[in-house]
Every structure is written in structure tokens, then in C-alpha cells.
Write a protein that holds these residues in place. Structure first.
Motif, mmCIF file in Angstrom:
data_model
loop_
_atom_site.group_PDB
_atom_site.id
_atom_site.type_symbol
_atom_site.label_atom_id
_atom_site.label_comp_id
_atom_site.label_asym_id
_atom_site.label_seq_id
_atom_site.Cartn_x
_atom_site.Cartn_y
_atom_site.Cartn_z
ATOM 1 N N ARG A 2 0.520 -1.026 0.001
ATOM 2 C CA ARG A 2 0.216 0.165 -0.012
ATOM 3 C C ARG A 2 0.743 1.638 -0.353
ATOM 4 O O ARG A 2 0.801 2.142 -0.978
ATOM 5 C CB ARG A 2 -0.565 -0.402 1.300
ATOM 6 C CG ARG A 2 -2.194 -0.903 1.505
ATOM 7 C CD ARG A 2 -3.254 -0.959 2.927
ATOM 8 N NE ARG A 2 -1.543 -1.317 3.446
ATOM 9 C CZ ARG A 2 -2.546 -1.691 4.762
ATOM 10 N NH1 ARG A 2 -2.868 -0.957 5.118
ATOM 11 N NH2 ARG A 2 -1.128 -1.790 6.007
ATOM 12 N N ILE A 3 2.389 1.224 0.760
ATOM 13 C CA ILE A 3 2.766 2.507 0.687
ATOM 14 C C ILE A 3 3.576 2.254 -0.539
ATOM 15 O O ILE A 3 4.311 3.403 -1.160
ATOM 16 C CB ILE A 3 3.681 2.323 2.074
ATOM 17 C CG1 ILE A 3 3.705 1.675 3.206
ATOM 18 C CG2 ILE A 3 5.122 3.130 1.507
ATOM 19 C CD1 ILE A 3 2.913 3.546 3.537
ATOM 20 N N ARG A 4 3.766 1.316 -1.414
ATOM 21 C CA ARG A 4 4.255 1.717 -2.929
ATOM 22 C C ARG A 4 3.409 2.072 -3.801
ATOM 23 O O ARG A 4 4.094 3.046 -4.540
ATOM 24 C CB ARG A 4 4.751 0.340 -3.553
ATOM 25 C CG ARG A 4 6.052 -0.470 -2.241
ATOM 26 C CD ARG A 4 6.453 -1.614 -2.955
ATOM 27 N NE ARG A 4 7.311 -2.840 -1.799
ATOM 28 C CZ ARG A 4 7.658 -3.717 -2.349
ATOM 29 N NH1 ARG A 4 7.204 -4.424 -3.015
ATOM 30 N NH2 ARG A 4 8.162 -4.391 -1.204
ATOM 31 N N SER A 5 2.144 2.354 -3.337
ATOM 32 C CA SER A 5 1.176 2.743 -4.123
ATOM 33 C C SER A 5 0.200 4.002 -3.915
ATOM 34 O O SER A 5 0.543 4.852 -5.451
ATOM 35 C CB SER A 5 -0.419 1.228 -4.138
ATOM 36 O OG SER A 5 -0.900 1.710 -2.442
ATOM 37 N N ALA A 6 1.140 4.383 -3.063
ATOM 38 C CA ALA A 6 1.005 6.330 -2.475
ATOM 39 C C ALA A 6 2.763 6.335 -2.458
ATOM 40 O O ALA A 6 2.504 7.818 -1.506
ATOM 41 C CB ALA A 6 0.497 5.864 -1.321
ATOM 42 N N LEU A 7 3.678 5.710 -2.771
ATOM 43 C CA LEU A 7 4.481 6.161 -4.046
ATOM 44 C C LEU A 7 4.682 8.099 -4.426
ATOM 45 O O LEU A 7 5.251 9.037 -3.690
ATOM 46 C CB LEU A 7 5.326 5.672 -4.175
ATOM 47 C CG LEU A 7 6.266 4.567 -3.307
ATOM 48 C CD1 LEU A 7 7.028 3.611 -4.098
ATOM 49 C CD2 LEU A 7 7.094 5.245 -2.261
ATOM 50 N N GLY A 8 4.098 7.999 -4.867
ATOM 51 C CA GLY A 8 3.746 8.896 -6.418
ATOM 52 C C GLY A 8 3.286 10.325 -5.323
ATOM 53 O O GLY A 8 3.774 11.441 -5.752
ATOM 54 N N SER A 9 2.295 9.942 -4.914
ATOM 55 C CA SER A 9 1.674 11.451 -3.950
ATOM 56 C C SER A 9 2.754 11.629 -2.750
ATOM 57 O O SER A 9 3.371 12.971 -2.830
ATOM 58 C CB SER A 9 0.024 11.007 -3.370
ATOM 59 O OG SER A 9 0.329 9.889 -2.636
ATOM 60 N N GLY A 10 3.240 10.419 -2.218
ATOM 61 C CA GLY A 10 3.927 11.216 -1.122
ATOM 62 C C GLY A 10 5.572 11.584 -2.174
ATOM 63 O O GLY A 10 5.904 12.943 -0.979
ATOM 64 N N VAL A 11 6.108 11.444 -3.019
ATOM 65 C CA VAL A 11 7.187 12.107 -3.175
ATOM 66 C C VAL A 11 7.004 13.577 -3.787
ATOM 67 O O VAL A 11 7.583 14.314 -3.855
ATOM 68 C CB VAL A 11 7.373 11.671 -4.781
ATOM 69 C CG1 VAL A 11 8.465 12.334 -5.422
ATOM 70 C CG2 VAL A 11 8.304 10.020 -4.612
#
Length: 376
Positions: free
Chosen positions: A80-89
Motif C-alpha cells: 500500500r505504501i508503494r502505491s502511494a509513493l507518487g503522491s508522497g514524492v
């Protein structure tokens, strides 16, 4: 160091849990440990000598273990964290741009010449602080995942960048040393993953548990201290060695039994000893002699909260933005390295710690806003 001094240190470390015990106060244990160190160290009664070699070496062991635990808290395996990497970056990019502007302004205002250090501090986050809060309040939802990804990336990048910005004159050798440590940690990850897939680690775990050998703990400590030795040899902080090995273990998956053993060793002895050493090394009288350093600490703390709050412009709720500003490992590491290598001005290490405490206080208040909610 004598057993009497060690007993005094262990007794003083009880101030951390004592202050943290009342839940309504919501005081992190580390604050009490730092305060205890200040009380028995240079700022207070001078009962311990932070320059004493044995005390310093034990503190280094604690520092390495604390950074290892911090790295192991980064949820590398969470899909789930990997899927949120874009917005996190994307949010980290906004924070970094604002941190650059504020860091340069703060360095110019106070005339310290440490603009690059302040930029890293302002943009950093602490996964070791933020993730337990998320877990304790059972926060869920895409916004929480994006913030978690942002914190994990910021924490990792800041720890890699810190040795390079603290002493730019040695950035070249430090970069090579960092590369050596990172390469070694990557090789260790591949070895651990291969052993896990072939079932070797599981067999080792069963034998160790059945025969009470604690083989996993012995292996992890051997590798951690070997990486720390490589870091010292290559003129890189042991902070990086501990953190990247923690990341490698997190990526493979840390057995619960080993996690409990490391928790006992770190949180029960070497971790508190490190924070007491750091507190005893800080001289608050330097802040009295250089009151601008108090303002510097407040500026760094408030500045970090401000730049992280800008993530609200990208849809992150303000309490989560303030929570993402929580700092611990990076400012503590900067103060520690600055003291050990005499890289910071009088009162500046205490100012960095003060800035971290400001962000921790703000994160505590923000967490109370999140407490009644099940998700955001």
C-alpha cells in the motif's frame, strides 16, 4: 567508567518513563532521558563526563542500534505504501522546495553558514516517531498512506544526505564512504532474502528458539557492528550504517522474536544511555551565553512545521501535515556528529535538539486532533 557511574546513568534514565507514564501528558520518553542527561551532565551537576571513552563508546553502540530500529520501522514491504509513493514524492518535493528557501533564510539571518544542513533538517521527518502514532490511533485511508510514504522517503534521504552537508569540505570522501556502506547493505539484503527464500532463516530460527541460542540476535549485532566499523573506517557516521541495515532487515521481514530482543537491548539499556550521553554533552549555559541559538532552535522547529504544513495545498489534512514534521533521528544525529567532530558553533547542537523538541510538541498536539477519528 565505574559501576557506580553506570548505576547512576541507569537510574537517571528512569526519568524518561516516569514523565511519559501519565498518558494525558503525552510526553515522549526521549524528552525525559535528554532532561536527565542535562541534569547529571555539563548543564547541571557534572556527575558524568560525556568525553569519557567508555561512556562515549557505549553511546555509539546505542546510536547505531537506535538508527537500526528507526530503519526497521520504515514499511518497505507494505504494498500500500508503494502505491502511494507518487503522491508522497510530490508532497516531499513541495516540502523540499520550501525547506530550501527557509533554510537559506535562517542560515543568513543567524550567520551560521549551515544553510545546507538546515535545509535537510527542515525537510526531514522521523518514521520512528510518526509510524507508532499512526499505528496507535489506527489511522487509515489514502491520505495517511501518502503521508507515510512521504515520511519514509524523507527520513531515508535526509539520513543519507546528512553526513555530506554537515562537512561539505569532506563531501567527496564522505560520498565514497556512504556508497561503500550502501553497497554493503544492499549485498546483505540480497543474502538475507536468498536465505529467507531457501528456508535457511526459518531453520536457524527454530534451532535458536528451541536451544535458546539467540543466534539471530548474535548475527544481527555482528553485521550491524561490522557495518558500523566500515562506516568509521570510511569516515561516515555510524548513523547511516545502522539505518540502512535496518532498511535491509525491514525489506526481508524481521522475526517478532528478534524484534523483541532488539527492543529490550535498545530501549532497555543502550538507547537511554545514548540519549543521556547526548543530554550530558549539551551545555545549556552556551544557550544563555548565546541567546540567538534559542531563537535558532525555535526558528528551525517552527520552520519545519510550516514547510510540512504546505502539504495541505496538495490535499493533506493539516494535522497530518504537522505530524509529518515530527523530527528525532536526523536532528539528534546532526547534534551528535557536530559534537563529536566539532563542526557546529557554541550552542548550536542544543539549538538543533530544541528545534526537534518543538516539532515533537506540535506532533503531539496534532495527534490529539486525530485521536477521535478512525481514519482520514
Amino acid at each position: 567508567m565505574t559501576f557506580h557511574v553506570l548505576a547512576l546513568i541507569c537510574f537517571a534514565s528512569l526519568l524518561g518513563p516516569l514523565l511519559a507514564f501519565p498518558r494525558r501528558w503525552q510526553i515522549p520518553v526521549v524528552i525525559g532521558e535528554l532532561a536527565a542527561g542535562m541534569l547529571i551532565g555539563r548543564s547541571g551537576l557534572n556527575l558524568v563526563d560525556p568525553a569519557e571513552p567508555t561512556f562515549t563508546f557505549l553511546a555509539d553502540l546505542g546510536f547505531a542500534l537506535i538508527m537500526f530500529v528507526a530503519g526497521s520501522h520504515v514499511p518497505v514491504r507494505d504494498q500500500r505504501i508503494r502505491s502511494a509513493l507518487g503522491s508522497g514524492v510530490a508532497r516531499l518535493a513541495v516540502v523540499s522546495v520550501a525547506a530550501a528557501a527557509v533554510g537559506i533564510a535562517v542560515a543568513g539571518l543567524f550567520g551560521t553558514g549551515h544553510a545546507s544542513l538546515y535545509v535537510v533538517l527542515l525537510a526531514s521527518s522521523s518514521a520512528a516517531l510518526v509510524l507508532p502514532i499512526i499505528g496507535s490511533f489506527q489511522l487509515r485511508g489514502p491520505q495517511v498512506l501518502a503521508m507515510t510514504a512521504q515520511v519514509a522517503i524523507a527520513d531515508t534521504l535526509a539520513i543519507i544526505a546528512l553526513p555530506l552537508v554537515l562537512n561539505p569540505s569532506t563531501a567527496g570522501p564522505a560520498a565514497l564512504g556512504s556508497l561503500a556502506v550502501l553497497t554493503s547493505a544492499t549485498a546483505l539484503f540480497l543474502i538475507l532474502r536468498t536465505a529467507d527464500r531457501k528456508g535457511l532463516r526459518q531453520r536457524l530460527h527454530k534451532v535458536s528458539e528451541k536451544r535458546k541460542f539467540a543466534l539471530e540476535l548474535r548475527f544481527q549485532l555482528t553485521v550491524l557492528f561490522a557495518l558500523a566499523g566500515l562506516a568509521v573506517w570510511s569516515h561516515v557516521s555510524i548513523m547511516l550504517a545502522g539505518f540502512v541495515f535496518g532498511l535491509a532487515v525491514s525489506a526481508v521481514g524481521e522475526p517478532r522474536r528478534l524484534a523483541r530482543q532488539l527492543f529490550a537491548l535498545t530501549e532497555g539499556f543502550l538507547g537511554p544511555l545514548f540519549f543521556l550521553w547526548l543530554g550530558s554533552s549539551l551545555d545549556l549555559r552556551e544557550l544563555a551565553s548565546h541567546p540567538t541559538m534559542i531563537l535558532l532552535g525555535l526558528a528551525l522547529g517552527i520552520g519545519a512545521i510550516g514547510v510540512h504544513s504546505l502539504t495541505r495545498l496538495l490535499g493533506l489534512p493539516l494535522p497530518l501535515g504537522v505530524l509529518s514534521a515530527a523530527q528525532l533521528g536526523v536532528p539528534i544525529a546532526a547534534a551528535t556528529i557536530g559534537i563529536q567532530q566539532n563542526l557546529l558553533g557554541p550552542g548550536e547542537p542544543a539549538a538543533l535538539v530544541l528545534g526537534a523538541l518543538v516539532t515533537m510538541a506540535a506532533a503531539t498536539l496534532a495527534s490529539t486532533r486525530l485521536m477521535p477519528r478512525e481514519s482520514l
